[in-house]
Scaffold this motif. Sequence first.
Motif, PDB file in Angstrom:
ATOM      1  N   LYS A 172       0.860  -1.188   0.000  1.00  0.00           N
ATOM      2  CA  LYS A 172       0.000   0.000   0.000  1.00  0.00           C
ATOM      3  C   LYS A 172       0.894   1.235   0.000  1.00  0.00           C
ATOM      4  CE  LYS A 172      -3.672  -2.508   0.578  1.00  0.00           C
ATOM      5  NZ  LYS A 172      -3.894  -3.282  -0.605  1.00  0.00           N
ATOM      6  N   PRO A 173       0.692   2.160  -0.950  1.00  0.00           N
ATOM      7  CA  PRO A 173       1.559   3.341  -1.027  1.00  0.00           C
ATOM      8  C   PRO A 173       1.423   4.250   0.194  1.00  0.00           C
ATOM      9  CG  PRO A 173      -0.189   3.456  -2.681  1.00  0.00           C
ATOM     10  CD  PRO A 173      -0.343   2.160  -1.976  1.00  0.00           C
ATOM     11  N   ILE A 174       2.558   4.750   0.659  1.00  0.00           N
ATOM     12  CA  ILE A 174       2.571   5.740   1.737  1.00  0.00           C
ATOM     13  C   ILE A 174       3.554   6.844   1.358  1.00  0.00           C
ATOM     14  CG2 ILE A 174       1.830   4.203   3.590  1.00  0.00           C
ATOM     15  CD1 ILE A 174       4.735   3.874   4.430  1.00  0.00           C
ATOM     16  N   ALA A 175       3.335   8.019   1.909  1.00  0.00           N
ATOM     17  CA  ALA A 175       4.135   9.184   1.530  1.00  0.00           C
ATOM     18  C   ALA A 175       5.461   9.265   2.263  1.00  0.00           C
ATOM     19  CB  ALA A 175       3.340  10.462   1.782  1.00  0.00           C
ATOM     20  N   GLY A 176       5.501   8.773   3.493  1.00  0.00           N
ATOM     21  CA  GLY A 176       6.732   8.909   4.264  1.00  0.00           C
ATOM     22  C   GLY A 176       6.814   7.891   5.386  1.00  0.00           C
ATOM     23  N   LYS A 177       7.993   7.812   5.987  1.00  0.00           N
ATOM     24  CA  LYS A 177       8.224   6.845   7.058  1.00  0.00           C
ATOM     25  C   LYS A 177       7.404   7.151   8.302  1.00  0.00           C
ATOM     26  CE  LYS A 177      12.627   5.764   7.584  1.00  0.00           C
ATOM     27  NZ  LYS A 177      14.094   5.696   7.531  1.00  0.00           N
ATOM     28  N   ASP A 178       6.928   8.393   8.435  1.00  0.00           N
ATOM     29  CA  ASP A 178       6.094   8.754   9.583  1.00  0.00           C
ATOM     30  C   ASP A 178       4.726   8.061   9.529  1.00  0.00           C
ATOM     31  OD1 ASP A 178       5.631  10.387   7.306  1.00  0.00           O
ATOM     32  OD2 ASP A 178       4.591  11.866   8.544  1.00  0.00           O
ATOM     33  N   GLN A 179       4.358   7.494   8.392  1.00  0.00           N
ATOM     34  CA  GLN A 179       3.078   6.805   8.247  1.00  0.00           C
ATOM     35  C   GLN A 179       3.174   5.302   8.527  1.00  0.00           C
ATOM     36  OE1 GLN A 179       1.915   7.847   4.233  1.00  0.00           O
ATOM     37  NE2 GLN A 179       0.804   9.646   4.952  1.00  0.00           N
ATOM     38  N   ILE A 180       4.344   4.834   8.958  1.00  0.00           N
ATOM     39  CA  ILE A 180       4.520   3.418   9.262  1.00  0.00           C
ATOM     40  C   ILE A 180       4.123   3.190  10.722  1.00  0.00           C
ATOM     41  CG2 ILE A 180       6.138   1.489   9.389  1.00  0.00           C
ATOM     42  CD1 ILE A 180       7.916   3.012   7.375  1.00  0.00           C
ATOM     43  N   PRO A 181       3.073   2.397  10.977  1.00  0.00           N
ATOM     44  CA  PRO A 181       2.675   2.116  12.358  1.00  0.00           C
ATOM     45  C   PRO A 181       3.753   1.303  13.088  1.00  0.00           C
ATOM     46  CG  PRO A 181       0.944   1.482  10.809  1.00  0.00           C
ATOM     47  CD  PRO A 181       2.165   1.793  10.010  1.00  0.00           C
ATOM     48  N   THR A 182       3.820   1.450  14.379  1.00  0.00           N
ATOM     49  CA  THR A 182       4.786   0.712  15.191  1.00  0.00           C
ATOM     50  C   THR A 182       4.609  -0.786  14.987  1.00  0.00           C
ATOM     51  OG1 THR A 182       4.748   2.467  16.843  1.00  0.00           O
ATOM     52  CG2 THR A 182       5.607   0.331  17.548  1.00  0.00           C
ATOM     53  N   GLY A 183       5.709  -1.468  14.748  1.00  0.00           N
ATOM     54  CA  GLY A 183       5.689  -2.914  14.588  1.00  0.00           C
ATOM     55  C   GLY A 183       5.349  -3.407  13.201  1.00  0.00           C
ATOM     56  N   ARG A 184       4.977  -2.508  12.303  1.00  0.00           N
ATOM     57  CA  ARG A 184       4.645  -2.900  10.932  1.00  0.00           C
ATOM     58  C   ARG A 184       5.844  -2.690  10.039  1.00  0.00           C
ATOM     59  NH1 ARG A 184      -0.759  -2.292   9.144  1.00  0.00           N
ATOM     60  NH2 ARG A 184       0.003  -2.844   7.105  1.00  0.00           N
ATOM     61  N   ARG A 185       5.918  -3.480   8.989  1.00  0.00           N
ATOM     62  CA  ARG A 185       7.026  -3.375   8.048  1.00  0.00           C
ATOM     63  C   ARG A 185       6.609  -2.574   6.828  1.00  0.00           C
ATOM     64  NH1 ARG A 185       8.656  -9.384   8.455  1.00  0.00           N
ATOM     65  NH2 ARG A 185       8.797  -9.327   6.204  1.00  0.00           N
ATOM     66  N   ALA A 186       7.621  -2.063   6.164  1.00  0.00           N
ATOM     67  CA  ALA A 186       7.423  -1.304   4.938  1.00  0.00           C
ATOM     68  C   ALA A 186       8.503  -1.735   3.953  1.00  0.00           C
ATOM     69  CB  ALA A 186       7.510   0.196   5.218  1.00  0.00           C
ATOM     70  N   CYS A 187       8.447  -1.203   2.756  1.00  0.00           N
ATOM     71  CA  CYS A 187       9.476  -1.539   1.781  1.00  0.00           C
ATOM     72  C   CYS A 187       9.712  -0.379   0.834  1.00  0.00           C
ATOM     73  CB  CYS A 187       9.133  -2.807   1.017  1.00  0.00           C
ATOM     74  SG  CYS A 187       7.575  -2.760   0.144  1.00  0.00           S
ATOM     75  N   TRP A 188      10.961  -0.263   0.421  1.00  0.00           N
ATOM     76  CA  TRP A 188      11.368   0.683  -0.608  1.00  0.00           C
ATOM     77  C   TRP A 188      11.361  -0.061  -1.935  1.00  0.00           C
ATOM     78  CZ3 TRP A 188      11.502   5.602   0.483  1.00  0.00           C
ATOM     79  CH2 TRP A 188      11.843   6.040   1.761  1.00  0.00           C
ATOM     80  N   LEU A 189      10.819   0.547  -2.963  1.00  0.00           N
ATOM     81  CA  LEU A 189      10.819  -0.040  -4.295  1.00  0.00           C
ATOM     82  C   LEU A 189      11.574   0.904  -5.218  1.00  0.00           C
ATOM     83  CD1 LEU A 189       7.940  -1.725  -6.168  1.00  0.00           C
ATOM     84  CD2 LEU A 189       9.170   0.120  -7.271  1.00  0.00           C
ATOM     85  N   GLU A 190      12.555   0.383  -5.936  1.00  0.00           N
ATOM     86  CA  GLU A 190      13.312   1.162  -6.898  1.00  0.00           C
ATOM     87  C   GLU A 190      13.208   0.468  -8.252  1.00  0.00           C
ATOM     88  OE1 GLU A 190      17.104   2.883  -4.628  1.00  0.00           O
ATOM     89  OE2 GLU A 190      16.856   0.713  -4.400  1.00  0.00           O
ATOM     90  N   VAL A 191      13.037   1.253  -9.314  1.00  0.00           N
ATOM     91  CA  VAL A 191      12.905   0.715 -10.665  1.00  0.00           C
ATOM     92  C   VAL A 191      14.258   0.821 -11.364  1.00  0.00           C
ATOM     93  CG1 VAL A 191      11.689   0.905 -12.863  1.00  0.00           C
ATOM     94  CG2 VAL A 191      10.489   1.428 -10.737  1.00  0.00           C
ATOM     95  N   PHE A 192      14.664  -0.267 -12.013  1.00  0.00           N
ATOM     96  CA  PHE A 192      15.927  -0.330 -12.738  1.00  0.00           C
ATOM     97  C   PHE A 192      15.675  -0.746 -14.184  1.00  0.00           C
ATOM     98  CE2 PHE A 192      17.219  -0.646  -8.398  1.00  0.00           C
ATOM     99  CZ  PHE A 192      18.505  -0.127  -8.332  1.00  0.00           C
ATOM    100  N   THR A 193      16.520  -0.248 -15.095  1.00  0.00           N
ATOM    101  CA  THR A 193      16.462  -0.624 -16.504  1.00  0.00           C
ATOM    102  C   THR A 193      17.823  -1.163 -16.917  1.00  0.00           C
ATOM    103  OG1 THR A 193      14.851   1.120 -16.921  1.00  0.00           O
ATOM    104  CG2 THR A 193      15.953   0.190 -18.842  1.00  0.00           C
ATOM    105  N   CYS A 194      17.822  -2.287 -17.626  1.00  0.00           N
ATOM    106  CA  CYS A 194      19.063  -2.910 -18.076  1.00  0.00           C
ATOM    107  C   CYS A 194      19.724  -2.032 -19.140  1.00  0.00           C
ATOM    108  CB  CYS A 194      18.782  -4.294 -18.654  1.00  0.00           C
ATOM    109  SG  CYS A 194      20.255  -5.125 -19.286  1.00  0.00           S
ATOM    110  N   THR A 195      21.041  -1.897 -19.049  1.00  0.00           N
ATOM    111  CA  THR A 195      21.777  -1.074 -20.008  1.00  0.00           C
ATOM    112  C   THR A 195      21.968  -1.785 -21.343  1.00  0.00           C
ATOM    113  OG1 THR A 195      23.871  -1.912 -19.116  1.00  0.00           O
ATOM    114  CG2 THR A 195      23.047   0.172 -18.221  1.00  0.00           C
TER     115      THR A 195
END
Length: 151
Positions: A79-102
């Motif tokens: 679920k998209p969130i705007a910032g780390k301040d929106q992460i409830p205590t004890g819950r996990r989050a993830c960073w997603l980065e998009v890459f393109t092959c050269t």
Amino acid sequence: MGWIYYMPEILFVIAAIIAVFGIISLVRSLSADKEGKILCRKCQAPAVKSASHAYLFLIPASFDQEYEDAEGYLSRNMKPIAGKDQIPTGRRACWLEVFTCTKCDERQVRIRDFLQVRGEEYLKGTYILPYASFRSLTEQWEEMDWNRERR
């Protein structure tokens, strides 16, 4: 004494060759990650970040909870969130980065699943997955009006 007599030596040489290729692959992967790149899942060429920012998502996992099939679980539950301040205590989050092959222009994502404890990110897993499964999530994140959410 036929070739069977030399079978242990032959097997050792084959195992050594496989180990050398595995070590070379590991070194390439680690050096690419150090440079902010990853290796393409398709052709093993370096892949570079496509976007200047990373996307942040909340996932319904907590502490040491594990999940099978990272691609399926994450694509269904992020679920998209705007910032780390929106992460409830004890819950996990993830960073997603998009890459393109050269080399082959294949797109993929690197997802870093983490638990935030007292402002520190504790990495729970890193996954390199096909972009297609996460395209709609990145588009959904881009379409969010984060200024409206913070009011």
